[in-house]
Design an enzyme around this catalytic site. Structure first.
Site, PDB file in Angstrom:
ATOM      1  N   TYR A 151       8.868  -7.294  -7.891  1.00 58.38           N
ATOM      2  CA  TYR A 151       8.149  -6.001  -6.988  1.00 58.38           C
ATOM      3  C   TYR A 151       7.672  -4.802  -7.782  1.00 58.38           C
ATOM      4  CZ  TYR A 151       8.224  -2.443  -3.368  1.00 58.38           C
ATOM      5  OH  TYR A 151       7.416  -1.512  -2.425  1.00 58.38           O
TER       6      TYR A 151
ATOM      7  N   THR B 173       0.783  -1.238  -0.107  1.00 61.28           N
ATOM      8  CA  THR B 173      -0.112  -0.080  -0.027  1.00 61.28           C
ATOM      9  C   THR B 173       0.754   1.226   0.109  1.00 61.28           C
ATOM     10  OG1 THR B 173      -0.047  -0.275   2.340  1.00 61.28           O
ATOM     11  CG2 THR B 173      -2.063  -0.708   1.110  1.00 61.28           C
ATOM     12  N   ASP B 174       2.141   1.243   0.433  1.00 65.22           N
ATOM     13  CA  ASP B 174       2.908   2.425   0.678  1.00 65.22           C
ATOM     14  C   ASP B 174       3.325   3.176  -0.478  1.00 65.22           C
ATOM     15  OD1 ASP B 174       4.785   0.390  -0.279  1.00 65.22           O
ATOM     16  OD2 ASP B 174       6.088   1.069   1.368  1.00 65.22           O
TER      17      ASP B 174
ATOM     18  N   ASP C 258       9.492   0.470   5.107  1.00 62.31           N
ATOM     19  CA  ASP C 258      10.718   0.132   5.784  1.00 62.31           C
ATOM     20  C   ASP C 258      11.567   1.009   6.587  1.00 62.31           C
ATOM     21  OD1 ASP C 258       9.847  -2.253   4.493  1.00 62.31           O
ATOM     22  OD2 ASP C 258      11.249  -2.334   3.014  1.00 62.31           O
TER      23      ASP C 258
ATOM     24  N   LEU D  74      12.173  -9.129   6.312  1.00 65.66           N
ATOM     25  CA  LEU D  74      12.118  -8.031   7.582  1.00 65.66           C
ATOM     26  C   LEU D  74      13.063  -6.912   7.496  1.00 65.66           C
ATOM     27  CD1 LEU D  74      12.801 -11.328  10.161  1.00 65.66           C
ATOM     28  CD2 LEU D  74      10.821 -10.519   8.882  1.00 65.66           C
ATOM     29  N   SER D  75      13.412  -6.513   5.977  1.00 65.07           N
ATOM     30  CA  SER D  75      13.880  -5.487   5.786  1.00 65.07           C
ATOM     31  C   SER D  75      15.542  -5.144   6.487  1.00 65.07           C
ATOM     32  CB  SER D  75      13.099  -4.116   6.459  1.00 65.07           C
ATOM     33  OG  SER D  75      12.304  -3.659   5.460  1.00 65.07           O
ATOM     34  N   SER D  76      16.172  -6.267   6.274  1.00 66.28           N
ATOM     35  CA  SER D  76      17.652  -6.035   6.603  1.00 66.28           C
ATOM     36  C   SER D  76      18.312  -4.743   5.908  1.00 66.28           C
ATOM     37  CB  SER D  76      18.455  -6.980   6.471  1.00 66.28           C
ATOM     38  OG  SER D  76      18.263  -7.543   5.050  1.00 66.28           O
TER      39      SER D  76
ATOM     40  N   GLU E 237      17.695   3.841  -1.732  1.00 68.58           N
ATOM     41  CA  GLU E 237      17.225   2.406  -2.278  1.00 68.58           C
ATOM     42  C   GLU E 237      16.719   2.533  -3.588  1.00 68.58           C
ATOM     43  OE1 GLU E 237      16.262  -0.160   0.696  1.00 68.58           O
ATOM     44  OE2 GLU E 237      15.549  -1.759  -0.939  1.00 68.58           O
TER      45      GLU E 237
HETATM   46  C1  GLA Z   1       8.768  -4.106   0.661  1.00 68.16           C
HETATM   47  C2  GLA Z   1       9.228  -2.783   0.382  1.00 68.16           C
HETATM   48  C3  GLA Z   1       8.230  -1.891   1.104  1.00 68.16           C
HETATM   49  C4  GLA Z   1       6.628  -2.189   1.008  1.00 68.16           C
HETATM   50  C5  GLA Z   1       6.560  -3.973   1.229  1.00 68.16           C
HETATM   51  C6  GLA Z   1       5.069  -4.362   0.781  1.00 68.16           C
HETATM   52  O1  GLA Z   1       9.121  -4.475   2.139  1.00 68.16           O
HETATM   53  O2  GLA Z   1      10.365  -2.218   0.729  1.00 68.16           O
HETATM   54  O3  GLA Z   1       8.260  -0.407   0.405  1.00 68.16           O
HETATM   55  O4  GLA Z   1       6.081  -1.941  -0.199  1.00 68.16           O
HETATM   56  O5  GLA Z   1       7.348  -4.450   0.483  1.00 68.16           O
HETATM   57  O6  GLA Z   1       4.099  -3.698   1.694  1.00 68.16           O
END
Ligand code: GLA
Length: 366
Positions: free
Chosen positions: A205, A19-20, A156, A109-111, A144
């Site tokens: 993505y 959604t972001d 993230d 988990l956004s490392s 990024e």
């Molecule tokens: C990844 C992206 C985020 C977001 C999520 C899905 O983590 O880095 O910006 O779009 O996917 O919600």
């Protein structure tokens, strides 16, 4: 030479998938795991970065004055942050930075955001610049998007910066307003990794992002944030765009409903929305995998579990499970044992207390 240490956590996306970048809503939290960086300024123009991976010390050196090239390696993240600062008119100069992670990479988990945020926290302190948190998040996102080449939204980076212990983060991605929301105490979250790695850079993505923008255009709205379920039902969107839009519109609705449900303490209804979210990922957004589906299927039939869904970008990674606190330890063991029996893969269960966002943990500056 004075040195300082900063920590930036990974994040869990509780609800609000993809959604972001559609200017919608997300509910997330900072994890108690992340990346710690220790660094100091240098008198010359050398940037020396190091990290520990698989028991090995990796090092990279580059001149702060040289143009940086994307390499596809781990140091793209800190270099991307330096490049974003430069573009913002902030001269960084030489510095040393050593990163230590207790967050698995490739687990959704956004490392990567944790590495960017730890870098910017370090540089903010070393260079004596003070920027509002949301500006730090935007610079890391820029790193990024423009340097690493991943067209992510801001979820993230915000989730790594704005976490608060025992609270979730509610983010409105239109005006980037962040609110923390007290999380019910009788439940907790488990993160369960499939054991099958994922790679988000490029590919699917960015493609999903294009589908969303195309669907918004067909619906005649600037972003899918501006579309409603009624508009979608009345439309004649082609099947693929329809399903992509249905996912985003549904996720936005589920996030807003969850805020009310959390306020009322109705955790079983929150769990149901998480289950719906997963089914929408599976069928509408097609960003789940058979391993994630299997983990969710096992989780939701385990005693004490309120709901479960994949978390993050998708195409691999981890699920997040909402579970009664008293049942959590046994549920985690049961889910991973059953998953291993049925898939042959080893699932790693992480207890995910909702934690504080990025911070300087120690340092002395001259
Ligand atoms: C990844 C992206 C985020 C977001 C999520 C899905 O983590 O880095 O910006 O779009 O996917 O919600």
């Amino acid at each position: 030479m004075s040195s300082i240490t900063c920590f930036a956590p990974g994040r869990v996306e509780i609800l609000g998938n993809h959604t972001d970048y559609n200017e919608g809503f997300v509910l997330s939290a900072s994890l108690p795991y992340g990346i710690r960086v220790t660094g100091s300024k240098r008198d010359d123009e050398t940037i020396r970065l190091s990290t520990h991976m698989g028991g090995e010390l990796l090092q990279y050196e580059v001149s702060a004055a040289a143009p940086f090239m994307r390499s596809g390696k781990w140091y793209d993240y800190p270099l991307g942050v330096v490049a974003a600062l430069r573009e913002a008119g902030i001269n960084v100069g030489g510095f040393d930075a050593e990163f230590v992670a207790d967050l698995p990479s490739g687990a959704g988990l956004s490392s990567s955001a944790a590495m960017e945020v730890s870098t910017i926290m370090l540089l903010e302190k070393l260079l004596h610049i003070a920027l509002p948190g949301i500006e730090l998040a935007k610079l890391c996102r820029r790193a990024e998007n423009e340097f690493v080449g991943m067209q992510c939204g801001i979820l993230d980076q915000v989730s790594s910066l704005f976490g608060k212990q025992d609270h979730a983060i509610f983010l409105d991605c239109r005006d980037n307003k962040v609110q923390t929301v007290s999380f019910p105490h009788d439940v907790c979250l488990l993160l369960i990794q499939t054991g099958v790695p994922h790679a988000l850079v490029g590919g699917e993505y960015n493609e999903r992002r294009q589908h969303c923008f195309a669907a918004a255009k067909s619906l005649g709205v600037p972003f899918l944030r501006d579309a409603t379920s009624a508009m979608l039902s009345a439309s004649s969107l082609p099947d693929l765009e329809y399903r992509r839009a249905a996912h985003i519109i549904g996720e936005n609705e589920r996030v807003l409903q969850t805020l009310d449900l959390i306020a009322r303490g109705d955790v079983s209804a929150v769990g149901k929305l998480m289950n719906e979210s997963h089914q929408s990922s599976r069928l509408n957004f097609e960003n789940s995998t058979p391993a994630l589906d299997l983990l969710v299927e096992i989780a939701i039939s385990t005693p004490g579990v309120c709901g479960a869904r994949m978390t993050g970008g998708g195409f691999g990674g981890a699920i997040v499970v909402l579970v009664e606190r008293d049942a959590a330890a046994v549920a985690g063991d049961d889910i991973s044992a059953e998953y291993e029996r049925r898939s042959g893969n080893h699932a790693r269960v992480l207890n995910c207390d909702l934690a504080d966002g990025a911070l300087m943990i120690n340092g002395y500056l001259s």
